[in-house]
Enzyme design. Sequence first.
Site, PDB file in Angstrom:
ATOM      1  N   ARG A  95      -3.976  21.251 -13.878  1.00 46.19           N
ATOM      2  CA  ARG A  95      -3.416  20.463 -14.482  1.00 46.19           C
ATOM      3  C   ARG A  95      -3.025  19.766 -15.665  1.00 46.19           C
ATOM      4  NH1 ARG A  95       0.297  16.351 -10.357  1.00 46.19           N
ATOM      5  NH2 ARG A  95       1.542  15.170 -11.913  1.00 46.19           N
ATOM      6  N   HIS A 147      -1.425  10.680 -27.505  1.00 44.48           N
ATOM      7  CA  HIS A 147      -1.713   9.866 -27.377  1.00 44.48           C
ATOM      8  C   HIS A 147      -2.403   8.590 -28.088  1.00 44.48           C
ATOM      9  CE1 HIS A 147      -1.042  10.394 -22.893  1.00 44.48           C
ATOM     10  NE2 HIS A 147      -0.270   9.841 -23.018  1.00 44.48           N
ATOM     11  N   LYS A 153       2.165  11.450 -11.491  1.00 41.81           N
ATOM     12  CA  LYS A 153       1.683  10.925 -12.063  1.00 41.81           C
ATOM     13  C   LYS A 153       2.431   9.403 -12.162  1.00 41.81           C
ATOM     14  CE  LYS A 153      -1.000  12.499 -15.117  1.00 41.81           C
ATOM     15  NZ  LYS A 153      -0.987  14.079 -16.665  1.00 41.81           N
ATOM     16  N   ASN A 202      -1.584  18.211 -20.309  1.00 40.52           N
ATOM     17  CA  ASN A 202      -1.947  17.866 -21.486  1.00 40.52           C
ATOM     18  C   ASN A 202      -1.675  17.917 -23.148  1.00 40.52           C
ATOM     19  OD1 ASN A 202      -1.093  15.125 -19.969  1.00 40.52           O
ATOM     20  ND2 ASN A 202      -3.368  15.777 -18.888  1.00 40.52           N
ATOM     21  N   ARG A 256       0.610  -1.388  -0.001  1.00 37.39           N
ATOM     22  CA  ARG A 256      -0.206  -0.320   0.292  1.00 37.39           C
ATOM     23  C   ARG A 256       0.724   1.208  -0.283  1.00 37.39           C
ATOM     24  NH1 ARG A 256      -3.405  -3.311   3.870  1.00 37.39           N
ATOM     25  NH2 ARG A 256      -5.165  -3.794   2.390  1.00 37.39           N
ATOM     26  N   GLU A 272       8.184  18.254 -24.513  1.00 33.90           N
ATOM     27  CA  GLU A 272       7.743  18.480 -23.423  1.00 33.90           C
ATOM     28  C   GLU A 272       8.117  20.186 -23.261  1.00 33.90           C
ATOM     29  OE1 GLU A 272       4.915  17.139 -22.237  1.00 33.90           O
ATOM     30  OE2 GLU A 272       5.223  14.773 -22.465  1.00 33.90           O
ATOM     31  N   HIS A 314       7.011   8.508 -27.675  1.00 36.77           N
ATOM     32  CA  HIS A 314       5.955   9.886 -26.609  1.00 36.77           C
ATOM     33  C   HIS A 314       6.586  11.374 -27.175  1.00 36.77           C
ATOM     34  CE1 HIS A 314       3.403  11.514 -23.762  1.00 36.77           C
ATOM     35  NE2 HIS A 314       4.095  12.283 -23.163  1.00 36.77           N
ATOM     36  N   GLU A 342      -4.998  16.608 -10.734  1.00 40.09           N
ATOM     37  CA  GLU A 342      -5.843  16.799 -11.921  1.00 40.09           C
ATOM     38  C   GLU A 342      -6.963  16.838 -12.573  1.00 40.09           C
ATOM     39  OE1 GLU A 342      -3.388  15.374 -15.871  1.00 40.09           O
ATOM     40  OE2 GLU A 342      -4.784  14.572 -15.952  1.00 40.09           O
ATOM     41  N   LYS A 347       6.047  23.242 -13.484  1.00 39.97           N
ATOM     42  CA  LYS A 347       5.302  22.136 -13.111  1.00 39.97           C
ATOM     43  C   LYS A 347       4.870  22.124 -11.554  1.00 39.97           C
ATOM     44  CE  LYS A 347       4.612  17.114 -14.624  1.00 39.97           C
ATOM     45  NZ  LYS A 347       4.538  15.957 -14.893  1.00 39.97           N
ATOM     46  N   HIS A 404      -2.015  15.749 -25.752  1.00 42.72           N
ATOM     47  CA  HIS A 404      -1.824  15.179 -25.372  1.00 42.72           C
ATOM     48  C   HIS A 404      -2.143  13.990 -26.552  1.00 42.72           C
ATOM     49  CE1 HIS A 404       2.113  16.001 -23.305  1.00 42.72           C
ATOM     50  NE2 HIS A 404       2.226  15.432 -22.842  1.00 42.72           N
TER      51      HIS A 404
END
Length: 367
Positions: A244, A255, A146, A248, A124, A188, A268, A240, A230, A251
């Site tokens: 936030r 993606h 993330k 993206n 956990r 990025e 990417h 997010e 960031k 993206h």
Amino acid sequence: MKLKFESLQIDLGERSYPIIIGEGLIDVLGNFFRQDIGQSALIVTNETVGGIYLDRLRSCLGNIFADVFHIVLSDGERFKNWESANLIFDALLDNECDRKTTIFALGGGVVGDIAGFAASTYMRGIPFVQVPTTLLAQVDSSVGGKTAINHPKGKNMIGAFYQPKLVVCDYSMLSSLSSREFSAGLAEVIKYGVIFDHDFLVWLESNVTSLRNREPASLSYAIRRCCEMKAAVVRQDERESGLRAILNFGHTFGHAIEAGMGYGTWLHGEGVGAGMVMAVELSKRLGLVDAEFVNRLTALIQSAGLPIKGPVLDLVDNEGRYLELMRVDKKSEAGEIRFVLVDGPGKALVRHASESLVREVIADCCE
């Protein structure tokens, strides 16, 4: 020789942590540790990075931890999956690692994401440290917590928000990157100028060549500025739920390209590069920016060594295939695709666009 580095702080209350930026840091990681660490460490890396840096990191950590283990994963986006995550869990269990064991993610975005995901779920949650070895990871994916693995139907769809204890950006490690990998990271970097800081975008237009030449002064400034931006966003919206999402930019299209081509076929950053062109073109057609800005951004992306045209994903219905893949996106709501768009230089917003308009953009922005 005196160690030179800069330190930034991600301010998240009890989850706060520093980002250390400098040269030669991999050999002196012990300088940045608090005393409340456990007895063991697990280094997670891949075949490519491990062959270059694993022994150095093991040697350094051997001065801090009683036991240092490692696991070497296969290299590539297509291995960011349950099978690789289970290999990390196997290594933790086989070595009887406890809740104070620290995972060190030594690699690019794939290694950082999957090692962080394993750390977030083993017992956990156990501590982990990001040691990013690519430009993309140093300016973006290693910062902000993330973590995720991919699903065949969507990128990063299985994951958790889980902050590291420390991020160490040693930009001397970027010398081992291929030109293609380095350019992928520049996507990025460019993103931050478009959505957050127009002055930084102007700086990039003047310094993209020095960045591609990996000049230390330019690298140091770009990494620090991206991390500052960031950090500011994550501090305001860790999970997010609002602001936030602008990170993206490019993206949603990117993606779709990665998934549609098969993970690893396009890097990417390459998907994000072409995706940013699509997103800024969509912004123009919605009246948010003018053609001059579209041309500026497209020229910068091309100067960075990135593709400015998306691939054809389906010979029969290319636009439909893009839309199908984009609906499996974390920003989608009730099946409606929401896009990060440019709302003027250095500003961004998230909104819906009509399917017909999106189809037109895809048709015009693909090879």
